[in-house]
Design an enzyme around this catalytic site. Sequence first.
Site, PDB file in Angstrom:
ATOM      1  N   ASN A 114     -10.162   0.123  -0.857  1.00  0.00           N
ATOM      2  CA  ASN A 114      -8.706   0.130  -0.686  1.00  0.00           C
ATOM      3  C   ASN A 114      -8.053  -0.291  -2.009  1.00  0.00           C
ATOM      4  O   ASN A 114      -8.182  -1.439  -2.422  1.00  0.00           O
ATOM      5  CB  ASN A 114      -8.355  -0.857   0.440  1.00  0.00           C
ATOM      6  CG  ASN A 114      -6.861  -0.920   0.720  1.00  0.00           C
ATOM      7  OD1 ASN A 114      -6.044  -0.450  -0.067  1.00  0.00           O
ATOM      8  ND2 ASN A 114      -6.511  -1.528   1.849  1.00  0.00           N
ATOM      9  N   CYS A 168       0.809  -1.239   0.000  1.00  0.00           N
ATOM     10  CA  CYS A 168       0.000   0.000   0.000  1.00  0.00           C
ATOM     11  C   CYS A 168       0.839   1.284   0.000  1.00  0.00           C
ATOM     12  O   CYS A 168       0.427   2.279  -0.601  1.00  0.00           O
ATOM     13  CB  CYS A 168      -0.969  -0.004   1.169  1.00  0.00           C
ATOM     14  SG  CYS A 168      -2.073  -1.426   1.086  1.00  0.00           S
ATOM     15  N   HIS A 191      -3.214   6.948   2.695  1.00  0.00           N
ATOM     16  CA  HIS A 191      -3.668   5.712   2.055  1.00  0.00           C
ATOM     17  C   HIS A 191      -5.089   5.413   2.534  1.00  0.00           C
ATOM     18  O   HIS A 191      -5.377   5.466   3.729  1.00  0.00           O
ATOM     19  CB  HIS A 191      -2.714   4.573   2.420  1.00  0.00           C
ATOM     20  CG  HIS A 191      -3.248   3.228   2.054  1.00  0.00           C
ATOM     21  ND1 HIS A 191      -3.786   2.965   0.821  1.00  0.00           N
ATOM     22  CD2 HIS A 191      -3.347   2.079   2.769  1.00  0.00           C
ATOM     23  CE1 HIS A 191      -4.196   1.712   0.784  1.00  0.00           C
ATOM     24  NE2 HIS A 191      -3.936   1.151   1.955  1.00  0.00           N
TER      25      HIS A 191
END
Length: 324
Positions: A281, A112, A251
């Site tokens: 996500n 990520c 994020h």
Amino acid sequence: MGAKILSIAAHVPEKIMTNKDFEKIVDTSDEWITTRTGIKERHIAGENEFTSTLATEAAKKALERANVDPKELDMIVVASATHDYWFPATACIVQANIGAENAACFDVEAACPGFVYVLEIGRGLLSLPNYNKILVIGAETLTKITDYTDRTTCVLFGDGAGAAVLEKSEEDHFLGSYLKGNGKLGDLLILPACGTRKRCSEEVVKNHEHYLKMQGREVFKHAVVGMQEAALKALENAGIKPSEVDWLVAHQANKRIIDATRERLGLPEEKVYINIDKYGNTSSASIPIALNEMYEKGLLKRGQILVLDAFGAGFIYGAIVIRW
Ligand code: UT7
């Protein structure tokens, strides 16, 4: 000499899956997903849409916005946890697709925080004499490694890509950074098989070990601490006070994690950009997708101070402070 970001762009697949759609395939509810994560819908790549497909579209748009010819690029770096192949690198597929024939290309697997990592790498390369323009990309098709029978993970992820063109510049727009790893906790967020340690087999597929696995609650706790640490240390390294920050672009894994980071920095809600509701996500693509939306809405102004902050599998986490 320093570096600056010339342009930002993003691309997501057309197909959308809403929380209501998930109610039909697993034991979940729109209410649970919304309150626990902030997600309402996410974009899903089609059968013939790959990480490189999304990356290429984002790259073309970023080059156009920067008014840069692909042949001017010296390097292409793609961050992804869902590369098209083990090799060749997705960056090389993008290079061929956009006709960047003078560019070198390689991939980075930094989960990520991938986009934070490729910005740091791009900035570092631009300090060398032989690099002037670099294309960095965060691109994912996470839904291709998602187990749609596992309600604890399948509702979380979406697909997309974001790209930025970086250029050497006299004034350095990269003000400070802080990247860190904690490899001891890698098992908490892992794709356990189809690597060299446990190769793909019928058994692996039967046990769903070719899909990502996450101990969500544990990851959550570490993400909150890691994101806060990274943002504060990066700001300290940049010599900038939290009160001077114009935007926290974190994020987008869970709205509650972003809220906790914002509170620790003492920032008001209007200084944090949140779009997890629309994308879920998207791992390394989430920060550039957010930046692209901010750019398109006219929220990004040259001179603003941005903190880009992420946490993910590894564990790794990191933040970078830039002057837009
Ligand atoms: O991007 C890289 C980093 N990743 C992250 O930062 C993700 C971090 N983790 C999270 O965001 C959260 O932990 C999740 C959103 C994954 C889960 O939220 P949570 O509040 O931590 O829930 P939980 O895992 O503690 O589960 C609570 C309950 C459980 O039921 P019991 O054991 O209390 O009866 C789960 O089985 O919620 C249940 N549950 C669900 N219920 C409805 C788990 N997934 C679902 C679901 N729908 N989709």
